[in-house]
Write a protein that holds these residues in place. Structure first.
Motif, mmCIF file in Angstrom:
data_model
loop_
_atom_site.group_PDB
_atom_site.id
_atom_site.type_symbol
_atom_site.label_atom_id
_atom_site.label_comp_id
_atom_site.label_asym_id
_atom_site.label_seq_id
_atom_site.Cartn_x
_atom_site.Cartn_y
_atom_site.Cartn_z
ATOM 1 N N THR A 75 0.821 -1.218 0.000
ATOM 2 C CA THR A 75 0.000 0.000 0.000
ATOM 3 C C THR A 75 0.857 1.273 0.000
ATOM 4 O OG1 THR A 75 -0.033 -0.227 2.389
ATOM 5 C CG2 THR A 75 -1.988 -1.012 1.187
ATOM 6 N N HIS A 76 2.170 1.133 0.178
ATOM 7 C CA HIS A 76 3.043 2.317 0.195
ATOM 8 C C HIS A 76 2.949 3.027 -1.160
ATOM 9 C CE1 HIS A 76 6.655 4.797 0.217
ATOM 10 N NE2 HIS A 76 6.758 4.582 1.523
ATOM 11 N N PRO A 77 2.774 4.361 -1.144
ATOM 12 C CA PRO A 77 2.572 5.067 -2.419
ATOM 13 C C PRO A 77 3.722 4.907 -3.418
ATOM 14 C CG PRO A 77 2.471 6.593 -0.545
ATOM 15 C CD PRO A 77 2.619 5.210 0.031
ATOM 16 N N GLN A 78 4.924 4.588 -2.928
ATOM 17 C CA GLN A 78 6.038 4.405 -3.872
ATOM 18 C C GLN A 78 6.355 2.936 -4.149
ATOM 19 O OE1 GLN A 78 6.698 6.730 -5.651
ATOM 20 N NE2 GLN A 78 5.859 8.365 -4.392
ATOM 21 N N SER A 79 5.526 2.032 -3.606
ATOM 22 C CA SER A 79 5.756 0.615 -3.931
ATOM 23 C C SER A 79 5.322 0.375 -5.370
ATOM 24 C CB SER A 79 4.959 -0.292 -2.989
ATOM 25 O OG SER A 79 3.589 -0.271 -3.346
ATOM 26 N N TYR A 80 5.908 -0.629 -5.981
ATOM 27 C CA TYR A 80 5.526 -0.924 -7.365
ATOM 28 C C TYR A 80 4.168 -1.626 -7.431
ATOM 29 C CZ TYR A 80 10.106 0.756 -8.818
ATOM 30 O OH TYR A 80 11.202 1.549 -9.064
ATOM 31 N N HIS A 81 3.743 -2.238 -6.298
ATOM 32 C CA HIS A 81 2.370 -2.746 -6.228
ATOM 33 C C HIS A 81 1.391 -1.579 -6.424
ATOM 34 C CE1 HIS A 81 4.111 -6.391 -4.460
ATOM 35 N NE2 HIS A 81 2.933 -6.976 -4.608
ATOM 36 N N HIS A 82 1.651 -0.507 -5.669
ATOM 37 C CA HIS A 82 0.777 0.659 -5.746
ATOM 38 C C HIS A 82 0.835 1.279 -7.144
ATOM 39 C CE1 HIS A 82 -0.435 4.898 -4.949
ATOM 40 N NE2 HIS A 82 -1.305 4.297 -4.166
ATOM 41 N N PHE A 83 2.040 1.416 -7.658
ATOM 42 C CA PHE A 83 2.233 1.989 -9.006
ATOM 43 C C PHE A 83 1.395 1.232 -10.035
ATOM 44 C CE2 PHE A 83 4.095 1.972 -13.183
ATOM 45 C CZ PHE A 83 4.636 3.228 -13.392
ATOM 46 N N MET A 84 1.444 -0.094 -9.983
ATOM 47 C CA MET A 84 0.742 -0.884 -11.002
ATOM 48 C C MET A 84 -0.770 -0.753 -10.867
ATOM 49 S SD MET A 84 3.055 -1.940 -12.981
ATOM 50 C CE MET A 84 1.875 -2.724 -14.089
ATOM 51 N N ARG A 85 -1.252 -0.709 -9.618
ATOM 52 C CA ARG A 85 -2.709 -0.531 -9.436
ATOM 53 C C ARG A 85 -3.142 0.821 -9.979
ATOM 54 N NH1 ARG A 85 -1.736 -2.723 -4.414
ATOM 55 N NH2 ARG A 85 -1.768 -0.657 -3.484
ATOM 56 N N GLU A 86 -2.393 1.861 -9.601
ATOM 57 C CA GLU A 86 -2.751 3.233 -9.987
ATOM 58 C C GLU A 86 -2.666 3.464 -11.485
ATOM 59 O OE1 GLU A 86 -2.887 6.630 -8.115
ATOM 60 O OE2 GLU A 86 -4.094 5.112 -7.090
ATOM 61 N N ASN A 87 -1.643 2.883 -12.104
ATOM 62 C CA ASN A 87 -1.336 3.260 -13.485
ATOM 63 C C ASN A 87 -1.780 2.257 -14.533
ATOM 64 O OD1 ASN A 87 0.099 5.822 -13.041
ATOM 65 N ND2 ASN A 87 1.468 4.506 -11.843
ATOM 66 N N LEU A 88 -2.254 1.075 -14.098
ATOM 67 C CA LEU A 88 -2.720 0.107 -15.086
ATOM 68 C C LEU A 88 -3.829 -0.788 -14.545
ATOM 69 C CD1 LEU A 88 -2.250 -0.944 -18.002
ATOM 70 C CD2 LEU A 88 -0.725 -2.677 -17.037
ATOM 71 N N PHE A 89 -3.539 -1.526 -13.479
ATOM 72 C CA PHE A 89 -4.431 -2.621 -13.085
ATOM 73 C C PHE A 89 -5.855 -2.165 -12.739
ATOM 74 C CE2 PHE A 89 -0.556 -5.293 -11.556
ATOM 75 C CZ PHE A 89 -0.313 -5.691 -12.854
ATOM 76 N N ASP A 90 -5.992 -0.996 -12.083
ATOM 77 C CA ASP A 90 -7.336 -0.568 -11.685
ATOM 78 C C ASP A 90 -8.192 -0.172 -12.887
ATOM 79 O OD1 ASP A 90 -6.835 -1.097 -9.093
ATOM 80 O OD2 ASP A 90 -6.691 0.991 -8.421
ATOM 81 N N ALA A 91 -7.549 0.015 -14.038
ATOM 82 C CA ALA A 91 -8.295 0.532 -15.200
ATOM 83 C C ALA A 91 -8.468 -0.498 -16.311
ATOM 84 C CB ALA A 91 -7.582 1.773 -15.745
#
Ligand code: PGA
Length: 262
Positions: A75-91
């Motif tokens: 859930t850390h804003p700079q984790s790559y898990h977060h990056f992928m959700r924000e920038n691809l997976f959620d959409a």
């Protein structure tokens, strides 16, 4: 290696997204290797647009990310898990169980890394690996002198990478995690196709070394000279130190139409 030089990074990213989209249409169960960082963002934006406007369907696609920082919660804003959700997976519609990203919080790093390699094998291997390149020539987080035979493992980030990535951590290199889990160079080289994107003047030296310099582990990306299907998508700035840029442009302009995919 095929070197494709586009006027602007947006053009190169649209070309890259078309390659991904064609693969997913032809092989709905495709296994994609994904990268984070600033470079692939416009490519992901275009995939999201294609999903929304053209019905590009990822429901049977599997993904493996290259790397993750050690010690950052997903859930850390700079984790790559977060990056992928924000920038691809959620959409888009890749099922959660088909998405794989190294676990930065694992208590058993070697065991996790072995299992990550097994999961890639069990999925049938990576069909297309998207890559960026570090200003020090790294791919994934395989820093200079990483073994060309390396597999998924822990790495210590180079000072240059801490400096480059400080922009995501309040500008402070000391806040960037020192360690990561990354696919190895051997893992990346096993992908059937590789698509490396590099944009901007800050990448021009590494791009020239990777493409026209000797294959040497001090510049990890240079191993891609040995990959049977590696495409390098550049903008003019990233291509600015290539000695044979005119030759690559000439070859690209004279490709037979049936061979054109970017
Ligand atoms: P960047 O990182 O896309 O943020 O420039 C590339 C990389 O480190 O591989």
């Amino acid at each position: 290696m095929e070197v494709v030089i586009k006027q602007a990074s947006e053009d190169a990213c649209i070309a890259g997204a078309r390659i991904v989209a064609r693969l997913v249409r032809e092989k709905p169960t495709a296994v994609l290797g994904l990268a984070t960082g600033g470079t692939p963002l416009p490519l992901y934006c275009e995939l999201i647009r294609m999903h929304r406007d053209e019905g590009l369907d990822f429901s049977r696609t599997t993904t493996f990310n290259l790397d993750e920082y050690l010690g950052l919660e997903p859930t850390h804003p700079q984790s790559y898990h977060h990056f992928m959700r924000e920038n691809l997976f959620d959409a888009i519609n890749i099922p959660v169980e088909n998405r794989h990203i190294p676990d930065g919080m694992t208590s058993d790093v070697p065991g996790f890394c072995r299992d990550y390699e097994r999961r890639i094998r069990d999925a049938g291997g990576i069909d297309l690996q998207i890559l960026g390149i570090g200003s020090d020539g790294h791919i994934g987080f395989n820093e200079p002198v990483s073994s060309f035979a390396s597999r998924t493992r822990i790495k210590t980030l180079a000072k240059e990478t801490l400096q480059d990535n400080a922009r995501f951590f309040d500008g402070d290199p000391d806040k960037v995690p020192r360690h990561c889990i990354t696919m190895g160079i051997g893992t990346i080289m096993d992908a059937r196709r590789v698509l490396l994107l590099a944009f901007g003047e800050s990448k021009s030296r590494a791009v020239a070394g990777m493409t026209e310099g000797p294959v040497a582990s001090v510049l990890p990306a240079s191993i891609l000279q040995h990959h049977p299907d590696a495409k390098i998508l550049l903008d003019n700035a990233a291509a600015s130190e290539l000695k044979r840029a005119d030759y690559y442009r000439w070859v690209y302009e004279n490709k037979p139409d049936w061979q054109r995919d970017a």
